[in-house]
Design a protein around this motif. Structure first.
Motif, PDB file in Angstrom:
ATOM      1  N   LEU A  33      44.940 -28.893  46.148  1.00  0.00           N
ATOM      2  CA  LEU A  33      44.743 -30.303  46.521  1.00  0.00           C
ATOM      3  C   LEU A  33      45.011 -31.215  45.338  1.00  0.00           C
ATOM      4  O   LEU A  33      45.709 -32.228  45.464  1.00  0.00           O
ATOM      5  N   ARG A  34      44.446 -30.873  44.171  1.00  0.00           N
ATOM      6  CA  ARG A  34      44.656 -31.673  42.963  1.00  0.00           C
ATOM      7  C   ARG A  34      46.151 -31.801  42.670  1.00  0.00           C
ATOM      8  O   ARG A  34      46.659 -32.889  42.436  1.00  0.00           O
ATOM      9  N   ASP A  35      46.863 -30.684  42.688  1.00  0.00           N
ATOM     10  CA  ASP A  35      48.286 -30.697  42.369  1.00  0.00           C
ATOM     11  C   ASP A  35      49.095 -31.470  43.409  1.00  0.00           C
ATOM     12  O   ASP A  35      50.054 -32.174  43.064  1.00  0.00           O
ATOM     13  N   ASN A  36      48.724 -31.356  44.684  1.00  0.00           N
ATOM     14  CA  ASN A  36      49.416 -32.121  45.731  1.00  0.00           C
ATOM     15  C   ASN A  36      49.198 -33.623  45.568  1.00  0.00           C
ATOM     16  O   ASN A  36      50.134 -34.407  45.709  1.00  0.00           O
ATOM     17  N   PHE A  37      47.952 -34.027  45.276  1.00  0.00           N
ATOM     18  CA  PHE A  37      47.678 -35.453  45.045  1.00  0.00           C
ATOM     19  C   PHE A  37      48.453 -35.954  43.831  1.00  0.00           C
ATOM     20  O   PHE A  37      49.014 -37.047  43.840  1.00  0.00           O
ATOM     21  N   ALA A  38      48.492 -35.159  42.775  1.00  0.00           N
ATOM     22  CA  ALA A  38      49.222 -35.549  41.565  1.00  0.00           C
ATOM     23  C   ALA A  38      50.715 -35.704  41.861  1.00  0.00           C
ATOM     24  O   ALA A  38      51.360 -36.641  41.376  1.00  0.00           O
ATOM     25  N   ASP A  96      38.667 -37.404  40.751  1.00  0.00           N
ATOM     26  CA  ASP A  96      38.167 -36.039  40.761  1.00  0.00           C
ATOM     27  C   ASP A  96      38.176 -35.545  42.198  1.00  0.00           C
ATOM     28  O   ASP A  96      37.784 -36.267  43.109  1.00  0.00           O
ATOM     29  N   VAL A  97      38.629 -34.335  42.393  1.00  0.00           N
ATOM     30  CA  VAL A  97      38.789 -33.751  43.724  1.00  0.00           C
ATOM     31  C   VAL A  97      37.583 -32.873  44.035  1.00  0.00           C
ATOM     32  O   VAL A  97      37.102 -32.153  43.170  1.00  0.00           O
ATOM     33  N   ARG A  98      37.117 -32.950  45.262  1.00  0.00           N
ATOM     34  CA  ARG A  98      36.061 -32.052  45.708  1.00  0.00           C
ATOM     35  C   ARG A  98      36.492 -31.442  47.035  1.00  0.00           C
ATOM     36  O   ARG A  98      36.968 -32.139  47.925  1.00  0.00           O
TER      37      ARG A  98
END
Length: 138
Positions: A33-38, A96-98
């Motif tokens: 998710l973090r990498d996709n948002f980035a 920040d991703v949760r």
């Protein structure tokens, strides 16, 4: 692929895989998710995009942060995504991703909107003051 099995029957259970903190699947989902948002942010044209950015030490800000005892003041605190230009041209934004599994048994009596708001507020409570006071961001 579901990587987890329950001891009763040995069959994979998606619910268990989405909820269990053992085996790294939760971390994998978080990082994806973090990498996709980035990646989406990079296509949107933000600048100075970083993932897993270590926050500045907050030793010099102890007095300002002591009124927020819930603020994360750990030396190794990180933000999942940091970028410039998301909300204003020269303003740093910290995200920040949760990851949560809204269909987990512990959330069955909670409306999804309430659950998501709870997780958002928990993250904000933990990081917002430090980001504003120490990092000068949003």
């Amino acid at each position: 692929a579901v990587v987890s099995t329950q001891s009763t029957g040995g069959l994979p259970f998606l619910d268990h895989a989405l909820s269990c903190h053992k085996g790294g699947y939760t971390i994998y989902r978080h990082d994806r998710l973090r990498d996709n948002f980035a990646e989406i942010l990079s296509h949107a044209g933000v600048r100075a995009l970083e993932t897993e950015k270590l926050l500045q030490p907050c030793d010099d800000y102890d007095q300002q942060l002591q009124q927020y005892p819930w603020a994360n003041t750990d030396r190794d605190a990180r933000m999942d995504i940091v970028c410039m230009g998301l909300w204003a041209p020269d303003q740093m934004s910290y995200m920040d991703v949760r990851v949560c599994h809204p269909m987990a048994a512990s959330y069955l009596n909670t409306k999804p909107s309430s659950l998501y708001k709870h997780h958002e507020n928990t993250k904000k409570r933990c990081y917002m003051r430090r980001v504003q006071v120490v990092e000068g961001g949003t």
